[in-house]
Write a protein that holds these residues in place. Structure first.
Motif, PDB file in Angstrom:
ATOM      1  N   ASN A   1      -8.182   3.172  -4.763  1.00 25.87           N
ATOM      2  CA  ASN A   1      -8.806   2.916  -3.465  1.00 25.87           C
ATOM      3  C   ASN A   1      -7.784   2.576  -2.389  1.00 25.87           C
ATOM      4  OD1 ASN A   1     -11.582   2.843  -4.713  1.00 25.87           O
ATOM      5  ND2 ASN A   1     -10.652   1.104  -5.750  1.00 25.87           N
ATOM      6  N   SER A   2      -6.550   3.017  -2.576  1.00 27.23           N
ATOM      7  CA  SER A   2      -5.503   2.651  -1.623  1.00 27.23           C
ATOM      8  C   SER A   2      -5.775   3.193  -0.229  1.00 27.23           C
ATOM      9  CB  SER A   2      -4.139   3.130  -2.122  1.00 27.23           C
ATOM     10  OG  SER A   2      -4.129   4.533  -2.328  1.00 27.23           O
ATOM     11  N   ALA A   3      -6.592   4.240  -0.116  1.00 27.71           N
ATOM     12  CA  ALA A   3      -6.941   4.757   1.214  1.00 27.71           C
ATOM     13  C   ALA A   3      -7.692   3.712   2.025  1.00 27.71           C
ATOM     14  CB  ALA A   3      -7.775   6.030   1.089  1.00 27.71           C
ATOM     15  N   TYR A   4      -8.491   2.887   1.349  1.00 24.31           N
ATOM     16  CA  TYR A   4      -9.192   1.796   2.051  1.00 24.31           C
ATOM     17  C   TYR A   4      -8.206   0.755   2.549  1.00 24.31           C
ATOM     18  CZ  TYR A   4     -12.163  -2.296   2.835  1.00 24.31           C
ATOM     19  OH  TYR A   4     -12.766  -3.404   3.387  1.00 24.31           O
TER      20      TYR A   4
ATOM     21  N   ASN B   1      -0.851  -4.115  -9.189  1.00 23.63           N
ATOM     22  CA  ASN B   1      -1.601  -4.011  -7.938  1.00 23.63           C
ATOM     23  C   ASN B   1      -1.057  -5.053  -6.963  1.00 23.63           C
ATOM     24  OD1 ASN B   1      -3.327  -3.879  -5.797  1.00 23.63           O
ATOM     25  ND2 ASN B   1      -5.161  -4.460  -6.912  1.00 23.63           N
ATOM     26  N   PRO B   2      -0.097  -4.660  -6.122  1.00 23.46           N
ATOM     27  CA  PRO B   2       0.468  -5.606  -5.160  1.00 23.46           C
ATOM     28  C   PRO B   2      -0.359  -5.732  -3.885  1.00 23.46           C
ATOM     29  CG  PRO B   2       1.580  -3.503  -4.966  1.00 23.46           C
ATOM     30  CD  PRO B   2       0.575  -3.352  -6.086  1.00 23.46           C
ATOM     31  N   MET B   3      -1.503  -5.031  -3.821  1.00 28.54           N
ATOM     32  CA  MET B   3      -2.278  -5.020  -2.581  1.00 28.54           C
ATOM     33  C   MET B   3      -3.228  -6.203  -2.466  1.00 28.54           C
ATOM     34  SD  MET B   3      -3.080  -0.915  -2.220  1.00 28.54           S
ATOM     35  CE  MET B   3      -3.903  -0.802  -3.827  1.00 28.54           C
ATOM     36  N   TYR B   4      -3.837  -6.618  -3.582  1.00 31.22           N
ATOM     37  CA  TYR B   4      -4.790  -7.728  -3.545  1.00 31.22           C
ATOM     38  C   TYR B   4      -5.023  -8.237  -4.960  1.00 31.22           C
ATOM     39  CZ  TYR B   4      -8.153  -4.212  -5.152  1.00 31.22           C
ATOM     40  OH  TYR B   4      -8.790  -3.233  -5.871  1.00 31.22           O
TER      41      TYR B   4
ATOM     42  N   THR C   1       0.830  -1.203   0.000  1.00 33.40           N
ATOM     43  CA  THR C   1       0.000   0.000   0.000  1.00 33.40           C
ATOM     44  C   THR C   1       0.864   1.251   0.000  1.00 33.40           C
ATOM     45  OG1 THR C   1      -1.697  -1.222   1.225  1.00 33.40           O
ATOM     46  CG2 THR C   1      -1.896   1.171   1.186  1.00 33.40           C
ATOM     47  N   LEU C   2       1.946   1.229   0.744  1.00 37.34           N
ATOM     48  CA  LEU C   2       2.872   2.362   0.763  1.00 37.34           C
ATOM     49  C   LEU C   2       3.416   2.634  -0.639  1.00 37.34           C
ATOM     50  CD1 LEU C   2       4.477   4.395   2.583  1.00 37.34           C
ATOM     51  CD2 LEU C   2       6.279   2.650   2.679  1.00 37.34           C
ATOM     52  N   TRP C   3       3.813   1.575  -1.331  1.00 38.91           N
ATOM     53  CA  TRP C   3       4.338   1.705  -2.697  1.00 38.91           C
ATOM     54  C   TRP C   3       3.279   2.297  -3.628  1.00 38.91           C
ATOM     55  CZ3 TRP C   3       3.248  -0.741  -7.487  1.00 38.91           C
ATOM     56  CH2 TRP C   3       4.231  -0.564  -8.475  1.00 38.91           C
TER      57      TRP C   3
END
Length: 280
Positions: free
Chosen positions: A94-97, A243-246, A32-34
């Protein structure tokens, strides 16, 4: 001392298993930081949309060109051109979520995702608005095909409009999961086919393999085979965003079985990696 001890106890209690690993940080943190802060992420997104812009006129001119080979059937050469774009992490940021999940020590849930969507605060993915406006100026119909669920359509449309994204009101171009009985599944093939009935789909954009083919829910080996099968599509007709978040890249490591305990899912992810073994 008692006050300090109480603070430590409360802090430890708040650090839930979803938030903490052995090093006291969420698996989501670096991803998310990235996504939120790195110029590398922004450059990747802008470059992908610029590549699509360079391919646009070629795609429009070539009447045999389609980006949905599994759904585009029959003679489609005379159909007007269209592009399909996923929304989340493709058009909308939507990275804030995800950042909130880290801070709150929680995992994704529709019970928290829906209020986030209804807040209408998603941002724009770098490069997306420029490309979409360019495509629209060339006479290309814009379809947003998302796995956001149908009850979230009004908030989604409001958010898109607030960010300046064009929405054609002459027909439904914001196609969400569950709007029709045959669209209940997260698999997007029926919705891609719906667009392809009346349009020649010249480009497809997404951040998840499932935005392009239903083979996304296969095993890791199946996904690799499908990726190779469609190798000729990448960078010309299919455009993937990092998208490394999900995504299904994560769930493929544990056979897409979200019912497994979190610790078991994490171990399967660790087992899926290839490790360097230093010489003794």
């Amino acid at each position: 001392m008692k006050k300090l001890l109480a603070t430590l106890v409360v802090s430890t209690a708040l650090l839930s298993p979803a938030m903490a690993d052995d090093h006291g940080q969420s698996d989501l943190l670096d991803a998310t930081l990235w996504t939120q802060t790195s110029v590398e992420y922004k450059a990747n997104a802008i470059g992908t949309y610029k590549l699509a812009s360079l391919m646009l006129d070629v795609a429009i001119a070539d009447k045999s060109w389609t980006a949905v080979p599994e759904e585009q059937t029959g003679d489609f050469s005379s159909k007007p051109p269209a592009v399909i774009l996923d929304l989340d992490e493709t058009v909308m940021d939507n990275s804030a979520y995800q950042a909130w999940l880290i801070k709150a020590g929680k995992s994704y849930s529709s019970k928290t995702w829906a209020p986030f969507v209804n807040a209408e605060i998603s941002g724009a993915i770098p490069g997306s608005l420029d490309f979409i406006k360019l495509a629209e100026s060339r006479g290309v119909k814009i379809f947003y095909v998302s796995n956001r669920k149908a009850p979230l359509e009004e908030a989604t449309r409001n958010n898109l409009k607030a960010l300046g994204y064009p929405i054609d009101e002459s027909e439904d171009t914001v196609i969400l999961r569950g709007e029709k009985e045959e669209w209940k599944s997260s698999k997007k093939s029926p919705r891609r086919a719906y667009v392809a009935e009346n349009y020649r789909v010249i480009m497809n954009f997404g951040d998840n393999f499932g935005d392009f083919t239903d083979a996304a829910k296969g095993s890791m080996a199946d996904r690799e085979a499908a990726m190779e099968k469609f190798a000729h599509m990448w960078g010309t007709k299919w455009f993937m965003f990092a998208n490394p978040m999900y995504g299904t890249w994560e769930s493929a490591t544990f056979d897409h079985n979200w019912k497994l305990p979190a610790e078991e899912r994490r171990q399967k992810k660790l087992d899926a990696m290839t490790y360097w073994e230093p010489a003794e």
